[in-house]
Design a protein around this motif. Structure first.
Motif, PDB file in Angstrom:
ATOM      1  N   GLN A 438       7.183 -23.043-100.175  1.00 51.97           N
ATOM      2  CA  GLN A 438       8.160 -24.124-100.102  1.00 51.97           C
ATOM      3  C   GLN A 438       7.631 -25.300 -99.291  1.00 51.97           C
ATOM      4  O   GLN A 438       7.951 -26.471 -99.573  1.00 51.97           O
ATOM      5  CB  GLN A 438       9.462 -23.602 -99.497  1.00 51.97           C
ATOM      6  CG  GLN A 438      10.559 -24.647 -99.337  1.00 51.97           C
ATOM      7  CD  GLN A 438      11.015 -25.247-100.647  1.00 51.97           C
ATOM      8  OE1 GLN A 438      11.796 -24.663-101.368  1.00 51.97           O
ATOM      9  NE2 GLN A 438      10.513 -26.439-100.967  1.00 51.97           N
ATOM     10  N   ASP A 439       6.799 -25.034 -98.305  1.00 53.13           N
ATOM     11  CA  ASP A 439       6.320 -26.105 -97.431  1.00 53.13           C
ATOM     12  C   ASP A 439       5.366 -27.059 -98.125  1.00 53.13           C
ATOM     13  O   ASP A 439       5.123 -28.168 -97.640  1.00 53.13           O
ATOM     14  CB  ASP A 439       5.627 -25.487 -96.205  1.00 53.13           C
ATOM     15  CG  ASP A 439       4.439 -24.611 -96.575  1.00 53.13           C
ATOM     16  OD1 ASP A 439       4.532 -23.898 -97.595  1.00 53.13           O
ATOM     17  OD2 ASP A 439       3.427 -24.636 -95.857  1.00 53.13           O
ATOM     18  N   ILE A 440       4.841 -26.680 -99.287  1.00 57.84           N
ATOM     19  CA  ILE A 440       3.898 -27.559 -99.994  1.00 57.84           C
ATOM     20  C   ILE A 440       4.614 -28.789-100.554  1.00 57.84           C
ATOM     21  O   ILE A 440       4.022 -29.865-100.676  1.00 57.84           O
ATOM     22  CB  ILE A 440       3.188 -26.785-101.123  1.00 57.84           C
ATOM     23  CG1 ILE A 440       2.296 -25.700-100.516  1.00 57.84           C
ATOM     24  CG2 ILE A 440       2.363 -27.701-102.015  1.00 57.84           C
ATOM     25  CD1 ILE A 440       1.655 -24.801-101.547  1.00 57.84           C
ATOM     26  N   ILE A 445      13.358 -28.286-103.648  1.00 62.28           N
ATOM     27  CA  ILE A 445      13.839 -26.994-103.172  1.00 62.28           C
ATOM     28  C   ILE A 445      13.740 -25.966-104.294  1.00 62.28           C
ATOM     29  O   ILE A 445      14.357 -26.131-105.355  1.00 62.28           O
ATOM     30  CB  ILE A 445      15.289 -27.089-102.673  1.00 62.28           C
ATOM     31  CG1 ILE A 445      15.409 -28.205-101.627  1.00 62.28           C
ATOM     32  CG2 ILE A 445      15.739 -25.752-102.102  1.00 62.28           C
ATOM     33  CD1 ILE A 445      14.491 -28.045-100.432  1.00 62.28           C
ATOM     34  N   ILE A 446      12.956 -24.925-104.060  1.00 60.25           N
ATOM     35  CA  ILE A 446      12.813 -23.862-105.048  1.00 60.25           C
ATOM     36  C   ILE A 446      14.151 -23.158-105.227  1.00 60.25           C
ATOM     37  O   ILE A 446      14.791 -22.758-104.258  1.00 60.25           O
ATOM     38  CB  ILE A 446      11.734 -22.858-104.613  1.00 60.25           C
ATOM     39  CG1 ILE A 446      10.389 -23.578-104.417  1.00 60.25           C
ATOM     40  CG2 ILE A 446      11.570 -21.737-105.645  1.00 60.25           C
ATOM     41  CD1 ILE A 446       9.315 -22.725-103.762  1.00 60.25           C
ATOM     42  N   GLY A 572       7.945 -34.707-100.677  1.00 61.34           N
ATOM     43  CA  GLY A 572       7.245 -34.058 -99.577  1.00 61.34           C
ATOM     44  C   GLY A 572       5.897 -33.489 -99.971  1.00 61.34           C
ATOM     45  O   GLY A 572       5.457 -32.470 -99.417  1.00 61.34           O
ATOM     46  N   ILE A 573       5.215 -34.149-100.902  1.00 64.59           N
ATOM     47  CA  ILE A 573       3.915 -33.670-101.388  1.00 64.59           C
ATOM     48  C   ILE A 573       2.807 -34.479-100.723  1.00 64.59           C
ATOM     49  O   ILE A 573       2.834 -35.711-100.711  1.00 64.59           O
ATOM     50  CB  ILE A 573       3.827 -33.796-102.923  1.00 64.59           C
ATOM     51  CG1 ILE A 573       4.888 -32.920-103.572  1.00 64.59           C
ATOM     52  CG2 ILE A 573       2.434 -33.420-103.428  1.00 64.59           C
ATOM     53  CD1 ILE A 573       4.991 -33.077-105.069  1.00 64.59           C
ATOM     54  N   SER A 592       2.890 -24.197-106.035  1.00 66.87           N
ATOM     55  CA  SER A 592       1.625 -23.704-105.487  1.00 66.87           C
ATOM     56  C   SER A 592       0.699 -24.870-105.161  1.00 66.87           C
ATOM     57  O   SER A 592       0.878 -25.984-105.665  1.00 66.87           O
ATOM     58  CB  SER A 592       0.929 -22.751-106.456  1.00 66.87           C
ATOM     59  OG  SER A 592       0.142 -23.446-107.392  1.00 66.87           O
ATOM     60  N   SER A 593      -0.279 -24.581-104.338  1.00 72.36           N
ATOM     61  CA  SER A 593      -1.386 -25.506-104.126  1.00 72.36           C
ATOM     62  C   SER A 593      -2.400 -25.290-105.238  1.00 72.36           C
ATOM     63  O   SER A 593      -2.296 -24.345-106.025  1.00 72.36           O
ATOM     64  CB  SER A 593      -2.036 -25.238-102.767  1.00 72.36           C
ATOM     65  OG  SER A 593      -2.597 -23.930-102.750  1.00 72.36           O
TER      66      SER A 593
END
Length: 611
Positions: A438-440, A445-446, A572-573, A592-593
């Motif tokens: 989620q922080d990626i 919001i997933i 937020g990317i 994902s990254s």
């Protein structure tokens, strides 16, 4: 008892049989038919709803309509609802009301909706939108048709290619009977659902002691906010006004005190005909004083109802028969959720049925329908109980210290718009909601629907809304945020990523709706780079499958700033980019990254059907 099969009628094999042609049933039938599924929909009514009933589409439902290309007609025929007004007792004039506050019905800065308004439109008109579009695809509602008996063959349930369900149906006009052999059945047949009762599914809930009168009319009034949503709490009672299409308004009036009607389960049958609309309007007049509202020459519709709040104990039987809409949840109409909840039930279910029917996903995928939508219904009932109580309680004053305070009421309405709008619906972790990473992209919001945003198409500089990249076409969308590829560092990461996307595509099925081949996964590229068309050819072929599928996060071609990008910042990317999986219903399933793309491969492997 075994189903009678020695009838002089037809025997039909159907992939999905839908019982009920209200909003939930029609949404399901339309979505399935659009995807080329063999579907049959039956309805006991001879015609669609003509007057009354549900009449509101919330912002998230508008996004769903847009994803199907149905929104323009709803906007053309309906009334846009943008402002809420709150009226309370005038402390200086006993028996009169005064305006407390006017606010936007949906606050853009809080909700981030694509559409910061709702649409009020008669349920029958909304049903007709689906009916007309289904007719264009060759599907008609079988009206005057009722279910008579239902049987499930236990020995066939495990084989997804069989027709384990037999249902006897009958046309009540011709008395002709038919046996339908179905792979799946969807019961969207209302609060008194025949399907639910046949399956002996209990409804957990209760009846509140409130009785409301409702009427539709074209008003002649000096009430200032009759074209806005208005909640009125007065010393004389409570009412709500909702503006409608064709100059209509809907008036809800709480029948209490000297106007009280005892709440019983049979209230509608027992007294509806005994309470004329003029009487309901007269109660409303007392609540609206000092404003006036004249008696019209005619009323379009009126009714009485009690507030029944309940949720079915389960939504499916053996992942073959499902219930949806009012068949599995009932609540008050105060927050405008009834039709919206029903439409979004089958919007959630339809794509899952399609993937399982075509052999692309494991049947276990269907379990996520109840998992996601039943929890939503439970949350809805909890919200509805609070709202119904505050609507129905008398205003708080010196002699009624336990009454509803205007601050409490307005606060609940305004703070809960994330839920009531549908924008705030948040599905819990499951096989199709993986909250890792989620922080990626902390602005995406997933488990919630993909937030709105605007990007610029690289080769023609055309501004495109992100939601318009996500049509409801049964495909998963892979949003590849590449970062800034102007330099060689980030650009050099893309070939390996493209190869892994190609490998993922090989895991996914080849879709052939209406005979047109297409991959089950559509990749779209969004760069954090300048508007330079030369960048297009630098991308690997997988990330530029068509000139229209590559975008940049920038302002519009005129550089006016009117069409602003900043989606990387809003989502937020970071500069290293991200890959976002968006489900066929527009909800975010995984993130994902680039190096951790195996996470996305594992995400799909969890529900894809193996060879």
């Amino acid at each position: 008892m075994p189903l009678q099969t020695n009838i002089n009628g037809k025997f039909t094999n159907i992939d999905v049989l839908i019982v009920g042609a209200g909003p939930a049933g029609l949404m399901c039938a339309y979505a399935l038919c659009r995807a080329g599924i063999n579907v049959k929909i039956i309805e006991k009514r001879a015609t669609r709803v003509a007057v009354g009933h549900a009449d509101g589409l919330q912002p998230r439902t508008l996004e769903v309509f847009q994803s199907y290309g149905l929104l323009d007609r709803a906007r053309e025929e309906g009334n846009e609802l943008r402002t809420a007004a709150f009226y309370n007792p005038n402390p200086n004039r006993k028996g009169e009301i005064e305006l407390s506050e006017r606010v936007p019905f949906f606050k853009p800065g809080v909700l981030n909706p694509r559409y910061d308004f709702g649409i009020t439109l008669h349920q029958g008109s909304i049903e007709q939108i689906f009916i007309d579009n289904m007719r264009a695809m060759g599907l008609e509602v079988d009206r005057n048709t009722i279910p008579l008996a239902l049987e499930i063959s236990e020995s066939l349930v495990a084989d997804s290619d069989t027709y384990p369900i037999k249902m006897m149906i009958q046309n009540v006009a011709s008395t002709e009977k038919e046996i339908v052999n179905a792979k799946y059945v969807v019961g969207a047949d209302g609060a008194h659902s025949w399907v639910r009762q046949s399956l002996k599914i209990a409804v957990d809930g209760s009846l509140t002691p409130y009785v409301w009168g409702v009427l539709d009319m074209v008003p002649e009034t000096d009430f200032p906010d009759y074209r806005n949503w208005a909640a009125v709490h007065s010393d004389n009672g409570t009412c709500m006004i909702v503006p409608r299409e064709r100059d209509l308004i809907r008036v809800y009036v709480l029948l209490e005190g000297q106007n009280a009607v005892k709440a019983t389960k049979k209230v509608a049958d027992d007294i509806r005909e005994k309470v004329p609309p003029e009487w309901i309007l007269d109660v409303a007049r007392k609540n609206l004083h000092p404003y006036t509202i004249a008696t019209p020459k005619s009323f379009e519709w009126s009714s009485l109802y009690t507030i029944a709040q309940g949720v079915a104990s389960r939504y499916s039987v053996q992942d073959r028969i499902f219930i949806a809409g009012d068949a599995c949840h009932t609540h008050s109409p105060k927050a405008g959720q009834g039709m919206n909840a029903s439409l979004n039930d089958t919007y959630n279910l339809a794509w899952k049925l399609i993937w399982v029917l075509r052999g692309w996903a494991n049947p276990s995928l269907l379990q996520t329908y109840e998992f996601e939508r039943r929890q939503y219904a439970l949350d809805l009932i909890a919200f509805d109980k609070k709202l119904a109580r505050l609507f129905s309680d008398s205003p708080r004053n010196q002699t009624n210290v336990d009454g509803a305070s205007r601050t409490e009421f307005m606060s609940l309405v305004q703070q809960s718009t994330g839920f009531s709008s549908g924008i705030g619906v948040h599905y819990s972790p499951s096989s199709i909601v993986d909250i890792k990473n989620q922080d990626i992209a902390n602005g995406i919001i997933i488990g919630k629907r993909m937030p709105p945003g605007t990007v610029i198409r690289l080769l023609d500089f055309c501004p495109i809304h992100v939601h318009d990249l996500l049509p409801s076409d049964t495909r998963f969308k892979l949003l590849v945020f590449t970062g800034d590829i102007s330099g060689t560092s980030q650009l050099g990461k893309l070939p390996q990523l493209a190869a892994r996307i190609d490998h993922l595509r090989s895991m996914l099925p080849s879709l052939t709706p209406n005979g047109v081949g297409q991959s089950g996964l559509k990749a779209l590229t969004i760069m954090n780079s300048r508007k330079d068309p030369a960048l297009f050819k630098k991308l690997p072929l997988t990330l530029r499958s068509h000139w229209s599928q590559v975008f940049v996060d920038d302002i519009d071609v005129s550089s006016s700033g009117k069409i602003s990008g900043n989606v990387y910042q809003e989502y937020g990317i970071g500069l290293n980019g991200a890959v976002v999986v968006v489900r066929p219903d527009g909800y975010v399933g995984a993130i994902s990254s680039f190096p951790d793309f195996g996470h996305i491969e594992n995400y799909f492997a969890a529900f894809l059907r193996g060879p």
